[in-house]
Design a protein around this motif. Structure first.
Motif, PDB file in Angstrom:
ATOM      1  N   LEU A 195       0.823  -1.210   0.000  1.00  0.00           N
ATOM      2  CA  LEU A 195       0.000   0.000   0.000  1.00  0.00           C
ATOM      3  C   LEU A 195       0.854   1.256   0.000  1.00  0.00           C
ATOM      4  O   LEU A 195       0.354   2.356  -0.200  1.00  0.00           O
ATOM      5  CB  LEU A 195      -0.846   0.027   1.267  1.00  0.00           C
ATOM      6  CG  LEU A 195      -2.289  -0.402   1.216  1.00  0.00           C
ATOM      7  CD1 LEU A 195      -2.936  -0.126   2.551  1.00  0.00           C
ATOM      8  CD2 LEU A 195      -3.051   0.327   0.114  1.00  0.00           C
ATOM      9  N   LEU A 215       7.092  15.962   3.641  1.00  0.00           N
ATOM     10  CA  LEU A 215       7.175  17.334   4.157  1.00  0.00           C
ATOM     11  C   LEU A 215       8.136  18.150   3.304  1.00  0.00           C
ATOM     12  O   LEU A 215       7.922  19.326   3.051  1.00  0.00           O
ATOM     13  CB  LEU A 215       7.616  17.331   5.622  1.00  0.00           C
ATOM     14  CG  LEU A 215       6.602  16.755   6.605  1.00  0.00           C
ATOM     15  CD1 LEU A 215       7.139  16.799   8.023  1.00  0.00           C
ATOM     16  CD2 LEU A 215       5.270  17.502   6.533  1.00  0.00           C
ATOM     17  N   ARG A 266      -1.672  11.382  -5.935  1.00  0.00           N
ATOM     18  CA  ARG A 266      -1.079  10.492  -4.947  1.00  0.00           C
ATOM     19  C   ARG A 266      -2.086   9.846  -4.007  1.00  0.00           C
ATOM     20  O   ARG A 266      -1.763   9.566  -2.843  1.00  0.00           O
ATOM     21  CB  ARG A 266      -0.049  11.286  -4.140  1.00  0.00           C
ATOM     22  CG  ARG A 266       1.023  11.929  -5.011  1.00  0.00           C
ATOM     23  CD  ARG A 266       2.135  10.969  -5.329  1.00  0.00           C
ATOM     24  NE  ARG A 266       3.001  10.879  -4.184  1.00  0.00           N
ATOM     25  CZ  ARG A 266       3.883  11.796  -3.840  1.00  0.00           C
ATOM     26  NH1 ARG A 266       4.021  12.873  -4.564  1.00  0.00           N
ATOM     27  NH2 ARG A 266       4.635  11.634  -2.783  1.00  0.00           N
ATOM     28  N   PRO A 279      -4.340  17.868   9.601  1.00  0.00           N
ATOM     29  CA  PRO A 279      -3.039  18.198  10.191  1.00  0.00           C
ATOM     30  C   PRO A 279      -3.200  19.192  11.343  1.00  0.00           C
ATOM     31  O   PRO A 279      -3.978  20.132  11.232  1.00  0.00           O
ATOM     32  CB  PRO A 279      -2.265  18.837   9.034  1.00  0.00           C
ATOM     33  CG  PRO A 279      -3.068  18.587   7.810  1.00  0.00           C
ATOM     34  CD  PRO A 279      -4.484  18.421   8.252  1.00  0.00           C
ATOM     35  N   LEU A 319     -12.130   4.879  -0.641  1.00  0.00           N
ATOM     36  CA  LEU A 319     -11.004   4.123  -0.096  1.00  0.00           C
ATOM     37  C   LEU A 319     -10.902   2.703  -0.631  1.00  0.00           C
ATOM     38  O   LEU A 319      -9.825   2.233  -0.959  1.00  0.00           O
ATOM     39  CB  LEU A 319     -11.146   4.038   1.420  1.00  0.00           C
ATOM     40  CG  LEU A 319     -10.383   5.048   2.239  1.00  0.00           C
ATOM     41  CD1 LEU A 319     -10.539   4.712   3.701  1.00  0.00           C
ATOM     42  CD2 LEU A 319      -8.908   5.074   1.867  1.00  0.00           C
ATOM     43  N   ARG A 325      -9.513   5.821  -6.009  1.00  0.00           N
ATOM     44  CA  ARG A 325      -9.351   6.724  -4.867  1.00  0.00           C
ATOM     45  C   ARG A 325      -9.055   8.118  -5.399  1.00  0.00           C
ATOM     46  O   ARG A 325      -8.343   8.266  -6.375  1.00  0.00           O
ATOM     47  CB  ARG A 325      -8.187   6.267  -3.991  1.00  0.00           C
ATOM     48  CG  ARG A 325      -8.541   5.100  -3.118  1.00  0.00           C
ATOM     49  CD  ARG A 325      -7.564   4.964  -1.980  1.00  0.00           C
ATOM     50  NE  ARG A 325      -6.376   4.203  -2.309  1.00  0.00           N
ATOM     51  CZ  ARG A 325      -6.266   2.889  -2.175  1.00  0.00           C
ATOM     52  NH1 ARG A 325      -7.268   2.185  -1.733  1.00  0.00           N
ATOM     53  NH2 ARG A 325      -5.151   2.287  -2.481  1.00  0.00           N
TER      54      ARG A 325
HETATM   55  C1  LIG Z   1      -5.226   4.092   2.613  1.00  0.00           C
HETATM   56  C2  LIG Z   1      -4.254   4.813   1.773  1.00  0.00           C
HETATM   57  C3  LIG Z   1      -3.670   3.888   0.739  1.00  0.00           C
HETATM   58  C4  LIG Z   1      -4.840   6.013   1.093  1.00  0.00           C
HETATM   59  C5  LIG Z   1      -3.833   7.076   0.742  1.00  0.00           C
HETATM   60  C6  LIG Z   1      -3.686   8.048   1.865  1.00  0.00           C
HETATM   61  C7  LIG Z   1      -2.796   9.248   1.591  1.00  0.00           C
HETATM   62  C8  LIG Z   1      -3.406  10.142   0.542  1.00  0.00           C
HETATM   63  C9  LIG Z   1      -2.569   9.941   2.903  1.00  0.00           C
HETATM   64  C10 LIG Z   1      -1.848   8.963   3.857  1.00  0.00           C
HETATM   65  C11 LIG Z   1      -0.985   9.800   4.758  1.00  0.00           C
HETATM   66  C12 LIG Z   1      -1.360  11.216   4.453  1.00  0.00           C
HETATM   67  C13 LIG Z   1      -0.384  12.315   4.810  1.00  0.00           C
HETATM   68  C14 LIG Z   1      -0.002  12.228   6.269  1.00  0.00           C
HETATM   69  C15 LIG Z   1       0.698  13.429   6.735  1.00  0.00           C
HETATM   70  C16 LIG Z   1       0.677  14.614   6.118  1.00  0.00           C
HETATM   71  C17 LIG Z   1       1.404  15.778   6.697  1.00  0.00           C
HETATM   72  C18 LIG Z   1       0.541  16.985   6.762  1.00  0.00           C
HETATM   73  O1  LIG Z   1       1.254  18.068   7.237  1.00  0.00           O
HETATM   74  C19 LIG Z   1      -0.055  17.285   5.421  1.00  0.00           C
HETATM   75  C20 LIG Z   1      -0.868  16.118   4.913  1.00  0.00           C
HETATM   76  C21 LIG Z   1      -0.039  14.828   4.827  1.00  0.00           C
HETATM   77  C22 LIG Z   1       1.010  14.969   3.752  1.00  0.00           C
HETATM   78  C23 LIG Z   1      -1.008  13.660   4.531  1.00  0.00           C
HETATM   79  C24 LIG Z   1      -1.561  13.720   3.090  1.00  0.00           C
HETATM   80  C25 LIG Z   1      -2.435  12.537   2.736  1.00  0.00           C
HETATM   81  C26 LIG Z   1      -1.729  11.221   2.980  1.00  0.00           C
HETATM   82  C27 LIG Z   1      -0.525  11.099   2.080  1.00  0.00           C
END
Ligand SMILES: CC(C)CCC[C@@H](C)[C@H]1CC[C@H]2[C@@H]3CC=C4C[C@@H](O)CC[C@]4(C)[C@H]3CC[C@]12C
Length: 961
Positions: free
Chosen positions: A627, A637, A677, A744, A771, A776
């Motif tokens: 995943l 970041l 993403r 966040p 999801l 997605r």
């Molecule tokens: C279940 C899964 C496969 C779905 C995908 C989830 C993705 C889109 C999620 C998982 C973790 C998430 C990140 C976790 C932490 C951060 C840091 C924050 O400061 C900004 C958002 C950000 C960058 C999130 C963006 C969305 C993110 C990347």
């Protein structure tokens, strides 16, 4: 219709989801499942069982969220449940945050709501939800019903236990029925198709998915299918408009007839006093130009009622020619069958659904509406003669009809205009882009020729030469790349600045790094970061007119433009060949592709994963490495600095409002990469893991460290001569059944040392939709507020559906010291940000193009591709650096098995370390950041100093892998 494969039963039954760990609780104002992270900590099966048991005992009945069951494999549900309605409280985030009482009506699995029954009957519907396509979670204890309807998540609350259980019962029945219809089809009559205003959801095949909801087989809106999507979207919108205009036409014919009737029918004159007429009637009459007749009594206005006397006195109406048929019982106002209004409702996407406030009055095939309260316009029967009453009431009815109908037509026309304007805008934009393409291409070609002329592309050794220069100029010899990446970032600023500088001797132009800002004499005497002499000699200012040009051309586009001018396929092949040969360095010294595409992960079901782990706090769920994407949160970041040139530019601007504009663009730009993403999650850094990124081309260096594990917190700090940037990222994760929200906590800080400005802003909510099934997709919403002393900026990220025109929209303004807006900002977080008012707005930032084949490479941007690359400075890194983490590297190389095994190992080692600390009662101290009184994390300044003196070798590190 669902295929038999897809019809597989949603293994739902009664599923319990536990609320997050003790650090965060899901309150009423909170989410269904609330955890601090989406971390992938593995727990052994045994442990899992034990935990589940323990929790089950601990949790009292009803205090947990339960997911409503869906139609099981092969199950049928043919009994059409009766319509049901009532009031519920609905949570609103913005504006007027809080619980609001709303009227809900469910029929045949479609739930609509509005302010009250009257509003609903008038077609004022706030929302329409297809219950069959939603995930519903309920919590008895709080009488909460949360509906994840893909586009929106509705948080509802019942007033009483009784209402709660009634609603749950009804929703379950309606949901099963709807799913039955969606799965097996129906001959129950026209099926309701949910639409979203003018942009109806395209009729893609519906598939019963594993999460017990039905979903549409959607494709991501990128690449070549973008066009077909666009056409699709347009088509459905246009179809909708066609329907609307047909209905408006019908209504207009009826209006004309009605007017003719009012005017030409036999006339019964009723001397009407001012009191007998409600002000509304007068207003309506004036509005619609109804005839007035001068009263014999001077100034008072008489109403001439025109009505066919012989018909009116019969008491029953058999007039089939009447545009609106209604019973004309003297003195009474009875239900009328509003055929015309029905037509309007159809136009408003609310067909085949009865909307009466009384459940019994709801018929499933005809639309019978209660008469609107307009009846109160009638004079009291007592005060008038029988004939008067008949005439008056008939007249009133006619006028009411006229007004109602006219209003409907107006609404329909307004909708039509709006729809057409939207379409026109879309077409205009598309045409503009088209029109600019040839010009851009030739412009790009010219620029490419110039680059070819001024650089010797064969001579890649010049890169080393630049590094040498760099060392000689006082650098520590980081050995990192000095050439700018041609591969990423296409901000409005960058391209022009790169290309406009021609005033250097030819030899200095070779692979010159991109520095699009004035460079002040570096004050950093640590050395590791000092730009080389050549860079320092380069003091350029940006030509004022260049921002527009820059918005349309970029290095990234340049590269692509050149490709498209030749053979796109050929170029792509060349690129992949290069990758295969291991030569991924491109022209810049940095790689332009990941070593291998994302390995196939068929059979991996997130739903199975989550449902197997029901009852557990999400941060305890073991997420398979398949995943993941081969980057971690620390690197994500750093990705927020992809468009750091906006900060450089801000630092060079004198006007404080303009500075704020650049900062705003920077804040928005951080979201651009999230668009592609949604498929994978970044690795969770291990406690103590670090990541450094030196971007001499961009003029900054970045450091991040995982400073806490429970809750997971990543702290970072970046510095340049123009700015410092820091933040600590802590994310609250909410799981809604079908989507996941990432909220966040904490702020982002940017300090511009030259001007002394300190900007602070929050981050908006990221939501991943769909999801478990279909495609997605990511949305960003909320308000982002930037403050810098008394100058502020407010940006609103619109929450929007996958199909809506508002998708990705950001609007806002910069406010001066008095709170007055001084700059308008608008754009899309996925594309660009403009300042001003269209069409004369300036482009401040534009997102770079995605590399070819990005879909196969985790949707990475060019910048992202470079982040995990191990450079020649490998031996200078501390052993904690992410780029040395073996499981992530294995994934990057496509070796899923190794990655999985290693990941489990590393996580288990991390647990061991924690246990040891607990036993020894040692509190963990991060090495490079320290927590301040206000709970933010501050860089202690020691990392780069240590690095410069090759000091990592002399330090003791707990080995993370
Ligand atoms: C279940 C899964 C496969 C779905 C995908 C989830 C993705 C889109 C999620 C998982 C973790 C998430 C990140 C976790 C932490 C951060 C840091 C924050 O400061 C900004 C958002 C950000 C960058 C999130 C963006 C969305 C993110 C990347």
């Amino acid at each position: 219709m669902a295929t038999s494969d897809n019809r597989k039963s949603p293994q739902l039954g009664k599923i319990k989801l536990k609320i997050g760990n003790s650090t965060v609780t899901a309150s009423d104002s909170d989410a269904s499942v609330d955890t601090n992270s989406l971390s992938a900590e593995s727990v052994t099966e045994q442990n899992q069982q034990r935990n589940v048991e323990k929790r089950r005992k601990k949790n009292r009945r009803g205090s947990e969220w339960e997911i409503m069951a869906g139609l099981k494999d092969g199950q049928r549900f043919e009994n059409k449940p009766n319509p049901f309605n009532g009031y519920l409280h609905k949570k609103r985030k913005w504006p007027l945050k809080g619980w609001h009482k709303r009227y809900f009506l469910i029929d045949k699995g479609v739930l609509v709501y509005g302010k009250g029954p009257t509003e609903i009957s008038k077609g004022k519907i706030h929302g329409t939800l297809d219950i069959g396509l939603s995930v519903i979670s309920t919590k008895q204890k709080r009488r909460r019903i949360d509906i994840d309807a893909e586009e929106f998540i509705y948080h509802l609350k019942a007033k009483s236990d009784e209402a709660f259980s009634n609603w749950v019962q009804q929703l379950t029945a309606h949901r099963l029925f709807r799913q039955h219809i969606l799965t097996y089809g129906t001959n129950v009559g026209a099926l309701f198709k949910p639409t979203d205003g003018l942009h109806s959801i395209p009729r893609t095949p519906e598939i019963l998915s594993r999460d017990g909801s039905l979903t549409r087989g959607l494709q991501p809106p990128n690449g070549s299918i973008r066009l077909s999507l666009w056409i699709h979207e347009s088509l459905s919108a246009l179809e909708q408009q066609q329907r609307e205009s047909a209905s408006a036409e019908q209504s207009l014919t009826k209006l004309t007839k009605l007017l003719q009737q009012i005017e030409s029918n036999s006339i019964v004159v009723v001397e009407s006093t001012g009191e007998a007429q409600s002000p509304n009637v007068k207003k309506d009459r004036r509005k619609f130009g109804l005839k007035k007749k001068k009263s014999s009594k001077g100034g008072s206005v008489d109403l001439t009622i025109q009505f066919s006397g012989n018909k009116s006195t019969t008491g029953t109406d058999t007039d089939n020619t009447s545009p609106l048929s209604y019973p004309r019982t003297p003195g009474t106002h009875i239900l009328r069958s509003y055929h015309s209004t029905t037509a309007l409702f159809k136009a408003n996407s609310f067909s085949a659904l009865s909307c009466s406030p009384q459940p019994n009055a709801v018929s499933s095939t005809t639309s019978t509406l209660p008469i609107p309260t307009a009846a109160s316009n009638a004079p009291t029967p007592d005060s008038l003669s029988n004939v008067d009453v008949i005439s008056l009431s008939a007249d009133n009815q006619m006028r009411e009809d006229f007004v109602t109908l006219a209003k409907s037509v107006l609404t329909t026309l307004k909708n039509l205009t709006f729809g057409l304007t939207t379409e026109r805008e879309r077409l205009k934009n598309a045409l503009e882009v088209e029109a600019q393409a040839p010009a851009n291409n030739s412009d790009l070609r010219n620029r490419l020729v110039r680059i070819h002329e001024t650089s010797d592309l064969e001579d890649l050794s010049s890169l080393d030469h630049l590094s040498e220069n760099h060392r000689a100029a006082g650098g520590t010899g980081t050995g990192t790349y000095t050439a700018a990446s041609l591969s990423y970032s296409s901000s409005c600023v960058s391209a022009t600045e790169f290309f406009d500088a021609e005033d250097l001797p030819a030899n200095e132009k070779k692979h010159r790094p991109r520095h699009n800002h004035k460079r002040a004499e570096p004050t950093d005497d640590e050395g590791g970061y000092r730009p080389n002499a050549e860079e320092e000699s380069e003091v350029r200012t940006r030509s004022e007119s260049s921002s527009e040009a820059g918005s349309l051309s970029s290095e990234a586009e340049l590269e692509e433009g050149s490709i498209s001018s030749e053979s796109e396929l050929g170029a792509e092949l060349a690129n992949s060949e290069r990758a295969e040969l291991g030569d991924t360095s491109g022209l810049t010294g940095r790689r332009t592709a990941l070593p291998v595409p994302r390995p196939p992960t068929e059979g991996l079901s997130l739903w199975n994963l989550l449902s197997r782990n029901i009852g557990k706090d999400l941060s305890q769920i073991s997420m398979p490495v398949a995943l993941n994407e081969p980057l971690n949160v620390l690197q994500r970041l750093c990705e927020e600095l992809e468009y750091s040139e906006l900060l450089d530019k801000a630092a060079s601007i004198d006007d404080p409002y303009e500075r704020m504009v650049e900062i705003a663009a920077f804040a928005v730009s951080a979201y651009a990469s999230t668009l592609s993403r949604a498929g994978n999650k970044p690795f969770n850094p291990l406690l103590g893991e670090t990541y450094e990124c030196i971007r001499e081309d961009k003029g900054f260096r970045f450091l991040a460290e995982q400073v806490s594990h429970h809750p997971p917190i990543s702290a970072c700090y970046a510095e340049s001569t123009n700015f410092t940037f820091w933040q600590d990222a802590r994310v609250k994760t909410k799981f809604w059944g079908k989507s996941m929200e990432f909220q966040p906590l904490g702020n982002v800080h940017v300090l511009l040392p030259k001007t002394g400005d300190h900007y602070v802003w929050n981050k908006v909510t990221t939501c991943v939709h769909n999801l478990f099934s279909g495609q997605r997709w990511v949305d960003q919403y909320g308000e982002l507020r930037i403050t810098n002393g008394r100058i502020t900026c407010k940006l609103t990220f619109a929450k929007a559906s996958y199909w809506s025109a508002k998708r990705h929209e950001v609007v806002g303004a910069v406010y001066d010291e008095n709170g007055q807006p001084v700059r308008r900002l608008f754009g899309k977080w996925s594309e660009s940000l403009y300042c001003g008012v269209a069409p004369s707005a300036r482009c401040i930032w534009r997102a770079g193009t995605l590399p070819p084949n990005h879909e196969r490479y985790y949707g990475f941007t060019r910048f992202a591709i470079e982040l995990n690359e191990l450079g020649p400075d490998q031996q200078l890194l501390p052993p904690t650096d992410t780029r040395l983490r073996p499981d992530q590297r294995a994934l990057e190389e496509g070796d899923l098995n190794t990655a999985e095994t290693l990941k489990l190992q590393l996580e288990s080692m991390q647990r061991e370390r924690r246990k040891r600390r607990e036993e020894l009662k040692i509190t963990y101290q991060p090495r490079w950041f320290s927590s301040t009184a206000d709970e933010t994390w501050e860089y202690n300044g020691k990392y780069w100093e240590t690095r410069r003196n090759s000091g990592f070798a002399n330090l003791q590190f707990e080995s993370l892998w």
